[in-house]
Design an enzyme around this catalytic site. Structure first.
Site, PDB file in Angstrom:
ATOM      1  N   LYS A   1       1.553   0.592   7.762  1.00 60.78           N
ATOM      2  CA  LYS A   1       2.072  -0.770   7.616  1.00 60.78           C
ATOM      3  C   LYS A   1       2.985  -1.134   8.788  1.00 60.78           C
ATOM      4  CE  LYS A   1       3.507   0.135   3.389  1.00 60.78           C
ATOM      5  NZ  LYS A   1       2.871   1.445   3.156  1.00 60.78           N
TER       6      LYS A   1
ATOM      7  N   GLY B   1       0.827  -1.208   0.000  1.00 55.65           N
ATOM      8  CA  GLY B   1       0.000   0.000   0.000  1.00 55.65           C
ATOM      9  C   GLY B   1       0.853   1.247   0.000  1.00 55.65           C
ATOM     10  N   PRO B   2       0.212   2.401  -0.198  1.00 51.41           N
ATOM     11  CA  PRO B   2       0.955   3.666  -0.279  1.00 51.41           C
ATOM     12  C   PRO B   2       1.689   3.999   1.019  1.00 51.41           C
ATOM     13  CG  PRO B   2      -1.385   3.975  -0.773  1.00 51.41           C
ATOM     14  CD  PRO B   2      -1.232   2.583  -0.302  1.00 51.41           C
ATOM     15  N   PRO B   3       2.676   4.881   0.956  1.00 48.27           N
ATOM     16  CA  PRO B   3       3.435   5.238   2.164  1.00 48.27           C
ATOM     17  C   PRO B   3       2.538   5.881   3.222  1.00 48.27           C
ATOM     18  CG  PRO B   3       4.412   6.227   0.200  1.00 48.27           C
ATOM     19  CD  PRO B   3       3.153   5.596  -0.231  1.00 48.27           C
ATOM     20  N   GLY B   4       2.890   5.635   4.471  1.00 51.25           N
ATOM     21  CA  GLY B   4       2.213   6.317   5.581  1.00 51.25           C
ATOM     22  C   GLY B   4       0.826   5.821   5.900  1.00 51.25           C
TER      23      GLY B   4
ATOM     24  N   HIS C   1      -7.510  34.562 -11.115  1.00 53.54           N
ATOM     25  CA  HIS C   1      -7.254  33.160 -11.484  1.00 53.54           C
ATOM     26  C   HIS C   1      -7.959  32.227 -10.478  1.00 53.54           C
ATOM     27  CE1 HIS C   1      -4.467  29.965 -13.107  1.00 53.54           C
ATOM     28  NE2 HIS C   1      -4.887  29.408 -11.979  1.00 53.54           N
ATOM     29  N   GLU C   2      -7.758  32.505  -9.192  1.00 55.14           N
ATOM     30  CA  GLU C   2      -8.361  31.631  -8.177  1.00 55.14           C
ATOM     31  C   GLU C   2      -9.876  31.756  -8.191  1.00 55.14           C
ATOM     32  OE1 GLU C   2      -6.575  29.409  -7.055  1.00 55.14           O
ATOM     33  OE2 GLU C   2      -4.666  30.323  -7.613  1.00 55.14           O
TER      34      GLU C   2
HETATM   35  P1  ATP Z   1       6.038   3.637   4.870  1.00 51.43           P
HETATM   36  O1  ATP Z   1       5.544   2.804   3.765  1.00 51.43           O
HETATM   37  O2  ATP Z   1       6.424   5.014   4.427  1.00 51.43           O
HETATM   38  O3  ATP Z   1       7.053   2.986   5.747  1.00 51.43           O
HETATM   39  P2  ATP Z   1       3.932   2.975   6.702  1.00 51.43           P
HETATM   40  O4  ATP Z   1       2.745   2.520   5.906  1.00 51.43           O
HETATM   41  O5  ATP Z   1       4.769   1.938   7.315  1.00 51.43           O
HETATM   42  O6  ATP Z   1       4.777   3.967   5.807  1.00 51.43           O
HETATM   43  P3  ATP Z   1       3.640   3.968   9.343  1.00 51.43           P
HETATM   44  O7  ATP Z   1       5.097   4.122   9.583  1.00 51.43           O
HETATM   45  O8  ATP Z   1       2.972   2.801   9.933  1.00 51.43           O
HETATM   46  O9  ATP Z   1       3.377   3.997   7.784  1.00 51.43           O
HETATM   47  O10 ATP Z   1       2.873   5.289   9.766  1.00 51.43           O
HETATM   48  C1  ATP Z   1       3.536   6.497  10.022  1.00 51.43           C
HETATM   49  C2  ATP Z   1       2.796   7.282  11.080  1.00 51.43           C
HETATM   50  O11 ATP Z   1       1.529   7.703  10.568  1.00 51.43           O
HETATM   51  C3  ATP Z   1       2.476   6.474  12.302  1.00 51.43           C
HETATM   52  O12 ATP Z   1       3.474   6.594  13.255  1.00 51.43           O
HETATM   53  C4  ATP Z   1       1.179   7.094  12.794  1.00 51.43           C
HETATM   54  O13 ATP Z   1       1.424   8.226  13.593  1.00 51.43           O
HETATM   55  C5  ATP Z   1       0.509   7.562  11.531  1.00 51.43           C
HETATM   56  N1  ATP Z   1      -0.464   6.583  11.008  1.00 51.43           N
HETATM   57  C6  ATP Z   1      -0.415   5.991   9.793  1.00 51.43           C
HETATM   58  N2  ATP Z   1      -1.475   5.187   9.613  1.00 51.43           N
HETATM   59  C7  ATP Z   1      -2.214   5.252  10.739  1.00 51.43           C
HETATM   60  C8  ATP Z   1      -3.408   4.637  11.160  1.00 51.43           C
HETATM   61  N3  ATP Z   1      -4.073   3.783  10.365  1.00 51.43           N
HETATM   62  N4  ATP Z   1      -3.868   4.924  12.406  1.00 51.43           N
HETATM   63  C9  ATP Z   1      -3.216   5.781  13.200  1.00 51.43           C
HETATM   64  N5  ATP Z   1      -2.073   6.405  12.859  1.00 51.43           N
HETATM   65  C10 ATP Z   1      -1.576   6.155  11.641  1.00 51.43           C
END
Ligand code: ATP
Length: 498
Positions: A116, A110-113, A336-337
């Site tokens: 996971k 899945g996408p970053p952040g 523009h906006e």
């Molecule tokens: P990457 O692929 O970049 O490693 P990741 O999918 O592993 O990203 P995490 O490191 O798990 O992402 O999430 C980063 C931060 O974002 C977490 O420490 C948390 O604070 C917040 N976060 C992300 N997803 C959630 C979620 N589903 N619930 C609560 N907090 C979240």
């Protein structure tokens, strides 16, 4: 003092040796001993580095507080799937009786952040395991064999730590697995291949009656890059998608991160959740954090909705910049906006959430839209509407100045991306076609025909509101930011008088 001793030794020893050699003394044994000593010193230093790396990991493991699935917002489907898979590890006795082979690897994609890493930590907590984390890039070295050695060490360390902590299982989390698990091309990257081979070997070495049991969880946002050997049954055969959260999920995540913050009771988190369409969990966490920072800047004890709205802008577009624009530029940007905002209200009434004239990131001004609901399927009409909104800015500039500026570059990129989606989805007059077969020439043709037609339509729509532009311009320049409701009230009032 130690530094000086070393320097004196470096100066004196070679001179003495040369002098002795000159006198006819055999200095070969002395040189041999010196080489051996240097070799030992180098190896010792290398070991220091290796333990430092492990030390860093040790630290992350110790500092990670036990994290449970309840602390992960949204992702209900992914959590259920993961828990189901983890039950294999928890109920290992039953599984052994039925002859089911152990679950060795779970791949989170899945996408970053999107959470996971949080999932992997929660998995360790759920199964009462030791948790060890590493990133794919940690295994990449210039020298062949080093990465493979690190993989071996990681598994060894997991087993040792689990035994020491008296746990019956260990969860190893490898983030960015695509760095080492990319498709092998035979020869080009021998180091990567060896590292991957070692990982496969370690996975094959996991047995159901082994204690401690090892579960490997890996994460990637480029699953299609992975070598098929990694994905075959018996290796990473459970794939769990951890996608961007929907509105309910976003609300859940916002609530989790609001728990330790003084939020004004009037704040409508649901509204913040719908305005943050497309945000990942990490971005939502950042919205809450930046909101708190804005509250602190305002010397406010509570976080108000306006702070969170500014935080959404910051996360989406970047920090406010103090670029000084000339009066003419500000006027052009305002028109523009207004072009975008008026087009948006005409195409999708009620959708503008903010019109701003303050420079943020790369933009000199911006309009934030508020999708009334999350959408995953788009019709041709909807996409045409999106193009009209994107072209609204350039159309307004043409209406008032007779020409465009460089400010529309991003808008055109956006419009052309939508044209691409239309073509790829078979929604244009070209019918159902393979977009890969299209030549740059035919792309140019289809872009021009769609964009020219919609630009003409946009101009017609906006021309009818010319008077609204003229009257709203002063307000936008004076106020700098106008909220969606105020903007609609202004439009309503001006449309009546116009
Ligand atoms: P990457 O692929 O970049 O490693 P990741 O999918 O592993 O990203 P995490 O490191 O798990 O992402 O999430 C980063 C931060 O974002 C977490 O420490 C948390 O604070 C917040 N976060 C992300 N997803 C959630 C979620 N589903 N619930 C609560 N907090 C979240």
């Amino acid at each position: 003092m130690r530094k000086y001793i070393l320097e004196i030794a470096i100066g004196v020893v070679p001179v003495t040796l040369v002098f002795l050699a000159f006198l006819g003394v055999n200095i070969v044994p002395v040189l041999l001993i010196a080489f051996l000593a240097a070799g030992f010193a180098f190896a010792y230093k290398g070991r220091g580095k290796m333990t430092a790396m492990q030390g860093a990991r040790k630290k992350s493991e110790l500092t990670s507080s036990p994290l449970s699935f309840e602390q992960i917002g949204g992702q209900e489907r992914a959590k259920t799937e993961l828990i189901e898979a983890l039950d294999f590890l928890v109920r290992h006795e039953e599984i052994k009786k039925l002859g089911i082979r152990p679950m060795k690897g779970i791949l989170l994609t899945g996408p970053p952040g999107t959470g996971k890493t949080l999932m992997a930590k929660a998995a360790a907590h759920y199964t009462d395991s030791i948790y060890l984390a590493a990133s794919g890039s940690e295994f990449v070295e210039m020298y062949v064999g080093v990465g493979a050695g690190r993989i071996r060490d990681l598994f060894k360390e997991a087993r040792q730590k689990a035994k020491k902590a008296d746990k019956s299982s260990a969860v190893i989390f490898i983030d960015e697995i695509d760095v080492i698990g990319g498709k092998r091309d035979g020869g080009q990257h021998r180091e990567y291949d060896q590292t991957l081979n070692q990982l496969l070997t370690e996975m094959d070495g996991i047995h159901s009656d082994e204690s401690p049991r090892i579960l490997l969880i890996a994460a990637t946002n480029r699953k299609e890059m992975l070598d098929s050997a990694l994905l075959r049954p018996g290796r990473f055969d459970r794939h769990i998608g951890v996608e961007l959260p929907d509105k309910k999920g976003r609300l859940h995540i916002l609530k989790l991160h609001a728990a330790n913050k003084p939020l004004n009771p009037e704040v409508d988190l649901e509204r913040i959740a719908s305005e943050s369409f497309g945000f990942s969990g990490a971005q939502l966490e950042s919205v809450m954090n930046e909101g708190a920072i804005y509250a602190m800047r305002d010397n406010s004890e509570l976080i108000h909705e306006q702070h969170l709205a500014s935080a959404i802008d910051k996360v989406m577009m970047g920090e406010k910049t103090d670029r000084e624009a000339t009066k003419e530029e500000r006027e052009r940007v305002a028109l523009h906006e207004l072009g975008h905002a008026i087009a948006a209200e005409l195409v999708r009434p009620g959708s503008v959430s903010q019109v701003a004239l303050s420079p943020r990131g790369q933009a000199l001004g911006y309009v934030r839209h508020n999708p009334q609901q999350d959408k995953y399927l788009y019709t041709k009409d909807f996409l045409d509407g999106q193009i009209i909104i994107a072209l609204g800015g350039a159309a307004a500039e043409e209406m008032f100045y007779g020409g465009r500026s460089t400010g529309s570059r991003g808008d055109f990129d956006q419009a052309m991306n939508i044209v691409r989606t239309l073509v790829e989805s078979g929604l244009t007059e070209l019918g159902i076609i393979d977009a890969n077969m299209m030549t740059p020439d035919s792309w140019a043709k289809v872009n021009r025909s769609i964009l020219d037609e919609l630009m003409a339509k946009t101009k017609l729509m906006l021309e009818e509101k010319r008077q609204v532009f003229v009257e709203a311009l002063d307000v936008v320049i004076r106020e700098e930011t106008i909220g969606g409701d105020d903007f609609r009230a202004l439009l309503g009032k001006l449309s009546k008088t116009a």
